[in-house]
Motif scaffolding. Structure first.
Motif, PDB file in Angstrom:
ATOM      1  N   GLY A 219       0.814  -1.216   0.000  1.00 51.39           N
ATOM      2  CA  GLY A 219       0.000   0.000   0.000  1.00 51.39           C
ATOM      3  C   GLY A 219       0.836   1.249   0.000  1.00 51.39           C
ATOM      4  N   LEU A 220       0.707   2.065  -1.066  1.00 53.40           N
ATOM      5  CA  LEU A 220       1.549   3.245  -1.267  1.00 53.40           C
ATOM      6  C   LEU A 220       0.803   4.568  -1.157  1.00 53.40           C
ATOM      7  CD1 LEU A 220       3.615   1.937  -4.325  1.00 53.40           C
ATOM      8  CD2 LEU A 220       4.280   1.952  -1.913  1.00 53.40           C
ATOM      9  N   GLU A 221      -0.525   4.528  -1.033  1.00 58.03           N
ATOM     10  CA  GLU A 221      -1.283   5.780  -0.925  1.00 58.03           C
ATOM     11  C   GLU A 221      -2.544   5.532  -0.109  1.00 58.03           C
ATOM     12  OE1 GLU A 221      -2.284   7.071  -4.887  1.00 58.03           O
ATOM     13  OE2 GLU A 221      -3.161   5.137  -5.440  1.00 58.03           O
ATOM     14  N   VAL A 222      -2.852   6.480   0.765  1.00 57.61           N
ATOM     15  CA  VAL A 222      -3.989   6.345   1.664  1.00 57.61           C
ATOM     16  C   VAL A 222      -4.687   7.683   1.828  1.00 57.61           C
ATOM     17  CG1 VAL A 222      -2.873   4.464   2.951  1.00 57.61           C
ATOM     18  CG2 VAL A 222      -2.648   6.834   3.761  1.00 57.61           C
ATOM     19  N   ALA A 223      -5.897   7.600   2.364  1.00 53.81           N
ATOM     20  CA  ALA A 223      -6.607   8.803   2.805  1.00 53.81           C
ATOM     21  C   ALA A 223      -7.352   8.458   4.086  1.00 53.81           C
ATOM     22  CB  ALA A 223      -7.587   9.287   1.740  1.00 53.81           C
ATOM     23  N   GLY A 224      -7.448   9.444   4.973  1.00 51.36           N
ATOM     24  CA  GLY A 224      -8.133   9.212   6.239  1.00 51.36           C
ATOM     25  C   GLY A 224      -8.030  10.434   7.126  1.00 51.36           C
ATOM     26  N   GLU A 225      -8.123  10.211   8.433  1.00 43.66           N
ATOM     27  CA  GLU A 225      -8.061  11.294   9.404  1.00 43.66           C
ATOM     28  C   GLU A 225      -6.823  11.143  10.284  1.00 43.66           C
ATOM     29  OE1 GLU A 225     -11.660  11.379  11.607  1.00 43.66           O
ATOM     30  OE2 GLU A 225     -12.886  12.038   9.905  1.00 43.66           O
ATOM     31  N   VAL A 226      -6.233  12.259  10.636  1.00 43.03           N
ATOM     32  CA  VAL A 226      -5.087  12.240  11.543  1.00 43.03           C
ATOM     33  C   VAL A 226      -5.563  11.784  12.919  1.00 43.03           C
ATOM     34  CG1 VAL A 226      -3.315  13.618  12.685  1.00 43.03           C
ATOM     35  CG2 VAL A 226      -3.866  14.040  10.274  1.00 43.03           C
ATOM     36  N   ALA A 227      -4.953  10.694  13.422  1.00 40.25           N
ATOM     37  CA  ALA A 227      -5.325  10.144  14.727  1.00 40.25           C
ATOM     38  C   ALA A 227      -4.361  10.561  15.826  1.00 40.25           C
ATOM     39  CB  ALA A 227      -5.390   8.615  14.641  1.00 40.25           C
ATOM     40  N   ALA A 228      -3.130  10.867  15.463  1.00 43.30           N
ATOM     41  CA  ALA A 228      -2.133  11.312  16.441  1.00 43.30           C
ATOM     42  C   ALA A 228      -0.987  11.988  15.705  1.00 43.30           C
ATOM     43  CB  ALA A 228      -1.616  10.123  17.261  1.00 43.30           C
ATOM     44  N   CYS A 229      -0.286  12.855  16.400  1.00 44.09           N
ATOM     45  CA  CYS A 229       0.859  13.575  15.814  1.00 44.09           C
ATOM     46  C   CYS A 229       2.106  13.327  16.653  1.00 44.09           C
ATOM     47  CB  CYS A 229       0.589  15.075  15.764  1.00 44.09           C
ATOM     48  SG  CYS A 229      -0.784  15.560  14.697  1.00 44.09           S
ATOM     49  N   GLY A 230       3.211  13.030  15.968  1.00 45.74           N
ATOM     50  CA  GLY A 230       4.480  12.904  16.660  1.00 45.74           C
ATOM     51  C   GLY A 230       5.054  14.266  16.980  1.00 45.74           C
ATOM     52  N   ASP A 231       6.143  14.281  17.712  1.00 45.99           N
ATOM     53  CA  ASP A 231       6.804  15.538  18.063  1.00 45.99           C
ATOM     54  C   ASP A 231       7.243  16.274  16.802  1.00 45.99           C
ATOM     55  OD1 ASP A 231       6.507  14.943  20.726  1.00 45.99           O
ATOM     56  OD2 ASP A 231       8.537  14.116  20.947  1.00 45.99           O
ATOM     57  N   GLY A 232       7.148  17.595  16.834  1.00 40.82           N
ATOM     58  CA  GLY A 232       7.630  18.409  15.729  1.00 40.82           C
ATOM     59  C   GLY A 232       6.649  18.601  14.598  1.00 40.82           C
ATOM     60  N   VAL A 233       5.436  18.066  14.722  1.00 42.07           N
ATOM     61  CA  VAL A 233       4.424  18.245  13.670  1.00 42.07           C
ATOM     62  C   VAL A 233       3.602  19.479  14.004  1.00 42.07           C
ATOM     63  CG1 VAL A 233       2.386  17.269  12.547  1.00 42.07           C
ATOM     64  CG2 VAL A 233       4.315  15.790  13.151  1.00 42.07           C
ATOM     65  N   ASP A 234       3.608  20.466  13.107  1.00 47.02           N
ATOM     66  CA  ASP A 234       2.865  21.687  13.398  1.00 47.02           C
ATOM     67  C   ASP A 234       1.771  21.997  12.380  1.00 47.02           C
ATOM     68  OD1 ASP A 234       4.491  22.402  11.277  1.00 47.02           O
ATOM     69  OD2 ASP A 234       5.754  23.758  12.446  1.00 47.02           O
ATOM     70  N   ARG A 235       1.813  21.383  11.186  1.00 43.07           N
ATOM     71  CA  ARG A 235       0.782  21.699  10.195  1.00 43.07           C
ATOM     72  C   ARG A 235      -0.521  20.964  10.471  1.00 43.07           C
ATOM     73  NH1 ARG A 235       0.826  21.216   3.492  1.00 43.07           N
ATOM     74  NH2 ARG A 235      -1.318  21.972   3.278  1.00 43.07           N
ATOM     75  N   TRP A 236      -0.439  19.729  10.970  1.00 40.28           N
ATOM     76  CA  TRP A 236      -1.623  18.885  11.082  1.00 40.28           C
ATOM     77  C   TRP A 236      -2.059  18.740  12.532  1.00 40.28           C
ATOM     78  CZ3 TRP A 236      -3.125  18.737   6.359  1.00 40.28           C
ATOM     79  CH2 TRP A 236      -2.203  18.639   5.321  1.00 40.28           C
ATOM     80  N   SER A 237      -3.383  18.522  12.704  1.00 36.40           N
ATOM     81  CA  SER A 237      -3.967  18.293  14.026  1.00 36.40           C
ATOM     82  C   SER A 237      -4.854  17.060  13.969  1.00 36.40           C
ATOM     83  CB  SER A 237      -4.800  19.503  14.474  1.00 36.40           C
ATOM     84  OG  SER A 237      -4.004  20.681  14.516  1.00 36.40           O
ATOM     85  N   VAL A 238      -5.107  16.478  15.133  1.00 37.06           N
ATOM     86  CA  VAL A 238      -5.989  15.310  15.191  1.00 37.06           C
ATOM     87  C   VAL A 238      -7.351  15.668  14.588  1.00 37.06           C
ATOM     88  CG1 VAL A 238      -7.229  13.753  16.749  1.00 37.06           C
ATOM     89  CG2 VAL A 238      -4.826  14.313  17.187  1.00 37.06           C
ATOM     90  N   GLY A 239      -7.834  14.809  13.712  1.00 40.46           N
ATOM     91  CA  GLY A 239      -9.115  15.025  13.051  1.00 40.46           C
ATOM     92  C   GLY A 239      -9.016  15.592  11.655  1.00 40.46           C
ATOM     93  N   ASP A 240      -7.838  16.106  11.270  1.00 44.07           N
ATOM     94  CA  ASP A 240      -7.668  16.644   9.912  1.00 44.07           C
ATOM     95  C   ASP A 240      -7.833  15.539   8.876  1.00 44.07           C
ATOM     96  OD1 ASP A 240      -7.174  19.189  10.830  1.00 44.07           O
ATOM     97  OD2 ASP A 240      -4.992  19.088  10.583  1.00 44.07           O
ATOM     98  N   ARG A 241      -8.486  15.886   7.771  1.00 41.36           N
ATOM     99  CA  ARG A 241      -8.635  14.960   6.639  1.00 41.36           C
ATOM    100  C   ARG A 241      -7.425  15.106   5.736  1.00 41.36           C
ATOM    101  NH1 ARG A 241     -13.637  14.175   3.672  1.00 41.36           N
ATOM    102  NH2 ARG A 241     -12.829  15.802   2.301  1.00 41.36           N
ATOM    103  N   VAL A 242      -6.685  14.011   5.559  1.00 44.59           N
ATOM    104  CA  VAL A 242      -5.472  14.059   4.754  1.00 44.59           C
ATOM    105  C   VAL A 242      -5.398  12.841   3.837  1.00 44.59           C
ATOM    106  CG1 VAL A 242      -4.156  15.348   6.481  1.00 44.59           C
ATOM    107  CG2 VAL A 242      -4.098  12.843   6.505  1.00 44.59           C
ATOM    108  N   CYS A 243      -4.622  12.996   2.757  1.00 35.72           N
ATOM    109  CA  CYS A 243      -4.188  11.854   1.966  1.00 35.72           C
ATOM    110  C   CYS A 243      -2.671  11.904   1.949  1.00 35.72           C
ATOM    111  CB  CYS A 243      -4.774  11.868   0.564  1.00 35.72           C
ATOM    112  SG  CYS A 243      -4.385  13.316  -0.439  1.00 35.72           S
TER     113      CYS A 243
END
Length: 323
Positions: free
Chosen positions: A64-88
């Motif tokens: 599997g090389l491509e996905v879409a879904g919702e951000v469930a958690a963010c590691g340290d240093g992530v500032d653009r995305w938040s839990v619940g964001d819709r991303v691919c």
């Protein structure tokens, strides 16, 4: 724990089984995506057969090389995305699962006009086409481009992007229905390679860029069709990788022969490519000028059926897993 499609041993599609695996933990700079849909691509087939292993730092037995879904958690240093964001996202592997951890800089926002199924069909194909056709191939508005295998995921993406950006698009496909389909997407002409010789049918065109996944059997005809200064870009060589090259002819006609693979490229390269895709392609997606064409969706548990469908060639557009 999560459900994931696992390659139990190299071989047929029946070697894909649904198993329980630990949910990944996002590391520094990564996000954990709760996957809603995963795109299916030919490299997944090759990986299942043991011919295209995942990079060393990637899970080896979950394709599997491509996905879409919702951000469930963010590691340290992530500032653009938040839990619940819709991303691919473009992932190096592990996409056939309920969760996948991915470099945050390889994610893109899911446009409001797309559902998760459609969004999951974008990253691998769009990244591949944008880099090979427009960055390596330097395709420009007004030029002629030939795309081999126009009815698949890469082909349908390339037809739409090239035509929307002003190129004159010619393609090959394997049936009358597939040719009609390609022309409806924006191709000026489609050659049925099972009935006609594309070299003869396009001989009066001067092709500036060729996007080829076949390799050896098409090489001489591709070279003959190229205009002076033309570019031949390989993204696969399913028909064979050995060719006979007239080096003097390449020099005299100032031809460029190039190509690439994407999966093994560095995180920094993919991040830079994602920036270019978001800048140039995402406005077309948001405006409804480009969208993936989905042929069929399968439940995660039926990944083996999806692979069988892809190997049969009996589809047009993209295949996707509902997760």
């Amino acid at each position: 724990m999560m459900r994931a499609v696992v390659i139990t041993a190299p071989g047929p599609a029946s070697n894909l089984t649904l198993q329980q695996r630990p949910i990944p933990t996002p590391e520094q700079g990564e996000v954990l995506i709760e996957v809603r849909a995963a795109g299916i691509n030919r490299p997944d087939i090759l990986q299942r057969k043991g011919k295209y292993p995942a990079p060393p730092d990637t899970v080896q037995d979950i394709p599997g090389l491509e996905v879409a879904g919702e951000v469930a958690a963010c590691g340290d240093g992530v500032d653009r995305w938040s839990v619940g964001d819709r991303v691919c996202a473009l992932v190096p592997g592990g996409g056939y699962a309920e969760y996948v951890a991915v470099d945050a800089s390889h994610c893109l926002p899911v446009p409001d006009n797309l559902d998760f199924r459609a969004a999951a069909c974008l990253p691998e194909t769009v990244f591949t086409v944008w880099y090979n056709l427009f960055q390596l191939g330097k395709l420009r508005s007004g030029e002629n481009v030939l795309i081999h295998g126009g009815s698949g995921g890469i082909g349908t993406t390339a037809i739409q992007l090239a035509s929307r950006l002003g190129a004159n698009v010619y393609v090959t496909a394997g049936s009358r229905d597939k040719c009609i389909f390609c022309e409806q997407l924006g191709a000026a002409k489609c050659v049925n390679y099972n009935l006609e010789d594309f070299g003869e049918q396009l001989a009066n065109r001067s092709i500036d860029v060729i996007l080829d996944s076949i390799g050896g059997p098409y090489f001489e005809r591709n070279m003959a069709l190229l205009a002076d200064g033309g570019r031949l870009v390989f993204i696969n060589a399913v028909g064979g990788r050995q060719v006979a090259l007239d080096a003097l002819g390449v020099m005299q006609r100032r031809l460029t022969i190039t190509g690439s693979t994407l999966r093994s490229r560095s995180r920094v390269f993919k991040s830079t490519l994602r920036e270019s895709v978001e800048h140039h392609v995402w406005p077309l997606v948001r405006a409804g000028q480009f969208a993936p064409v989905i042929h069929e969706a399968f439940p995660l548990a039926q990944a083996s059926r999806a692979h069988e469908r892809m190997e049969s060639g009996d589809f047009m557009g993209k295949l996707v897993l509902d997760v």
